[in-house]
Motif scaffolding. Structure first.
Motif, PDB file in Angstrom:
ATOM      1  N   ARG A 183       0.828  -1.208   0.000  1.00 52.03           N
ATOM      2  CA  ARG A 183       0.000   0.000   0.000  1.00 52.03           C
ATOM      3  C   ARG A 183       0.863   1.258   0.000  1.00 52.03           C
ATOM      4  NH1 ARG A 183      -2.953  -2.981   4.098  1.00 52.03           N
ATOM      5  NH2 ARG A 183      -2.048  -1.694   5.752  1.00 52.03           N
ATOM      6  N   GLY A 184       2.162   1.084   0.103  1.00 53.01           N
ATOM      7  CA  GLY A 184       3.074   2.236   0.050  1.00 53.01           C
ATOM      8  C   GLY A 184       3.176   2.995   1.362  1.00 53.01           C
ATOM      9  N   GLU A 185       2.958   2.307   2.485  1.00 46.99           N
ATOM     10  CA  GLU A 185       2.998   2.997   3.784  1.00 46.99           C
ATOM     11  C   GLU A 185       4.445   3.133   4.261  1.00 46.99           C
ATOM     12  OE1 GLU A 185       0.090   1.402   6.530  1.00 46.99           O
ATOM     13  OE2 GLU A 185      -1.398   1.274   4.933  1.00 46.99           O
ATOM     14  N   THR A 186       5.178   3.970   3.556  1.00 50.07           N
ATOM     15  CA  THR A 186       6.617   4.076   3.812  1.00 50.07           C
ATOM     16  C   THR A 186       7.065   5.507   4.143  1.00 50.07           C
ATOM     17  OG1 THR A 186       6.969   4.351   1.454  1.00 50.07           O
ATOM     18  CG2 THR A 186       7.215   2.125   2.305  1.00 50.07           C
ATOM     19  N   THR A 187       6.106   6.375   4.430  1.00 55.88           N
ATOM     20  CA  THR A 187       6.478   7.765   4.721  1.00 55.88           C
ATOM     21  C   THR A 187       6.413   8.035   6.226  1.00 55.88           C
ATOM     22  OG1 THR A 187       4.176   8.415   4.462  1.00 55.88           O
ATOM     23  CG2 THR A 187       5.582   8.606   2.512  1.00 55.88           C
ATOM     24  N   TYR A 188       6.857   9.228   6.620  1.00 58.51           N
ATOM     25  CA  TYR A 188       6.690   9.643   8.022  1.00 58.51           C
ATOM     26  C   TYR A 188       5.215   9.601   8.394  1.00 58.51           C
ATOM     27  CZ  TYR A 188      11.382  11.850   8.246  1.00 58.51           C
ATOM     28  OH  TYR A 188      12.724  12.110   8.262  1.00 58.51           O
ATOM     29  N   THR A 189       4.960   9.356   9.670  1.00 54.20           N
ATOM     30  CA  THR A 189       3.573   9.364  10.144  1.00 54.20           C
ATOM     31  C   THR A 189       3.522   9.959  11.553  1.00 54.20           C
ATOM     32  OG1 THR A 189       1.585   7.994  10.308  1.00 54.20           O
ATOM     33  CG2 THR A 189       3.620   6.988  11.043  1.00 54.20           C
ATOM     34  N   ARG A 190       2.370   9.794  12.211  1.00 54.06           N
ATOM     35  CA  ARG A 190       2.180  10.352  13.564  1.00 54.06           C
ATOM     36  C   ARG A 190       3.286   9.838  14.505  1.00 54.06           C
ATOM     37  NH1 ARG A 190      -1.759   8.340  17.616  1.00 54.06           N
ATOM     38  NH2 ARG A 190      -2.712  10.086  18.728  1.00 54.06           N
ATOM     39  N   THR A 191       3.967  10.718  15.209  1.00 54.66           N
ATOM     40  CA  THR A 191       5.183  10.276  15.915  1.00 54.66           C
ATOM     41  C   THR A 191       4.878   9.317  17.069  1.00 54.66           C
ATOM     42  OG1 THR A 191       5.166  12.282  17.245  1.00 54.66           O
ATOM     43  CG2 THR A 191       6.599  12.275  15.332  1.00 54.66           C
ATOM     44  N   GLN A 192       3.788   9.487  17.784  1.00 55.17           N
ATOM     45  CA  GLN A 192       3.564   8.604  18.933  1.00 55.17           C
ATOM     46  C   GLN A 192       3.105   7.212  18.493  1.00 55.17           C
ATOM     47  OE1 GLN A 192      -0.015  11.036  20.414  1.00 55.17           O
ATOM     48  NE2 GLN A 192      -0.331   9.081  21.465  1.00 55.17           N
TER      49      GLN A 192
END
Ligand SMILES: Cc1ncc(COP(=O)(O)O)c(C=O)c1O
Length: 378
Positions: free
Chosen positions: A52-61
């Motif tokens: 799905r391409g979930e390879t970027t920055y996301t919510r830090t916690q």
């Protein structure tokens, strides 16, 4: 040349010296990790997240879904956690470090029920906090409350709790957890509760969180992770939750130190927390092996082995053999071709060895048989 951090001189290397992979004929009772593959639905989900391409920055916690999943999981242990106050960390280990950093100042003393998993000692010393090792009872490895009372000083700020316990396999009773909480209230201490083995308790009472008891929530930092109960040691996933003002600090530390764990692992970790059958099969298998190894170990000459109550460790008093634990471990490796962990790698562990039964029943039988032949020949 500039100097390096002087605290490093005080920090040990844990079990490393006795964990190096031996020759293939050696039976390893040394490794503290499940001998199962990560359950397939978890593996499938990490692949799907990558696709799905979930390879970027996301919510830090940590993702909203995963923080919610952890809060839901903790409710099974009677722990109330606001998902807003859950932080996902690279391994339970880093969550412990965050808990210490968020609650302690340099020079603060932390009571460590000992012998203890050696990383607590290393982390505390690295950050200029002071571990105060308090020996557990010799007969069952449960807390010795009068020893704890005597160890308190004006600098004592926290107590490190780990039940089910590595290395002793002890699971503290609900009454003992209540007594620990009363002790913490009396001396105004934080409780850093490492619940990494919470799903692996073989007692007729479950893992009990001090946070679940009256007045416990406000002083307990709950730390756990996926490594042991879900066979996910290599995924490096942990959680931490606790009172809001502590968690605000933890969030700051996490932003500075890690940003977040790998984005594509988070959906898989959430799937893990929905699995029951897979984790129960693994836990049942460890419980069965506990029975096998304890039945065999207690027949060995010179060893005293209380029945292991949780995790996957048998902790053996070997003083009756006349050997030191280092000599016992070295000779077991050389003469019996069995690798185990000598207790004196942990403060307060002198005269003991730790045997991990996270290995096949065949290995357990063969390994203890080798120890038996060796010890009976002495
Ligand atoms: C008591 C205890 N806490 C924490 C950990 C570390 O867990 P993780 O692999 O999630 O960092 C271990 C691993 O051996 C452990 O025994």
């Amino acid at each position: 040349m500039p100097e390096i951090n002087r605290s490093l001189d005080n920090v040990g290397t844990g079990f490393a010296a006795f964990l190096s992979p031996p020759s293939p004929e050696v039976i390893r009772f040394s490794v503290g990790q499940p001998d199962f593959d990560t359950p397939q639905p978890i593996v499938d989900e990490v692949k799907a997240a990558l696709d799905r391409g979930e390879t970027t920055y996301t919510r830090t916690q940590g993702s909203v879904e995963l923080c919610q999943a952890v809060a839901t999981h903790l409710a099974n242990h009677n722990i109330t956690a606001d998902p807003q106050d859950v932080v996902i960390t690279p391994g339970c280990k880093q969550a412990i470090l965050y808990a210490m950093m968020a609650t302690l100042d340099a020079g603060d003393e932390v009571l460590v029920l000992s012998p203890a998993w050696p990383s607590y000692d290393g982390m505390l010393k690295l950050l200029n906090y002071v571990p105060v090792h308090v020996q557990v009872r010799r007969d069952n490895y449960h807390p010795d409350f009068s020893a704890l009372e005597s160890a308190v000083t004006g600098k004592t700020k926290a107590i490190m709790l780990n039940s089910p316990n590595n290395p002793t396999g002890a699971v503290y009773t609900p009454e003992e957890i209540e007594q620990l909480l009363e002790f913490a209230k009396k001396h105004d201490l934080w409780i850093l509760d490492d619940m990494i083995y919470a799903t692996l308790a073989w007692t007729d009472y479950p893992y009990t969180s001090p946070s679940s008891l009256p007045g416990g929530e406000e002083r307990t930092i709950t730390i756990g992770g996926w490594s042991k109960g879900w066979a996910m040691t290599g995924w490096r996933m942990g959680w931490i939750t606790g009172p809001k003002r502590v968690m605000d600090g933890v969030k700051k530390i996490n932003v500075s130190a890690a940003t977040h764990v790998a984005t594509f692992i988070m959906p898989a970790a959430a799937v893990a927390l929905t699995l029951h059958e897979e984790t129960e099969i693994m836990a049942a298998s460890f419980k069965e092996r506990r029975g096998i190894i304890h039945g065999l170990l207690k027949e060995l000459p010179g060893l005293v082995v209380p029945e292991p109550e949780g995790a996957f460790y048998a902790f053996c008093d070997i003083t009756g053999t006349g050997m030191t634990d280092i000599e016992f471990a070295n000779r077991a490796l050389e003469e019996a071709k069995v690798q185990l962990i000598p207790g004196s790698l942990m403060e307060g562990g002198e005269g003991f060895v730790r045997i991990s039964y996270a290995t096949s029943p065949e290995n357990i039988r063969e390994g203890v048989q080798r120890l038996s032949v060796w010890l009976n020949s002495l």
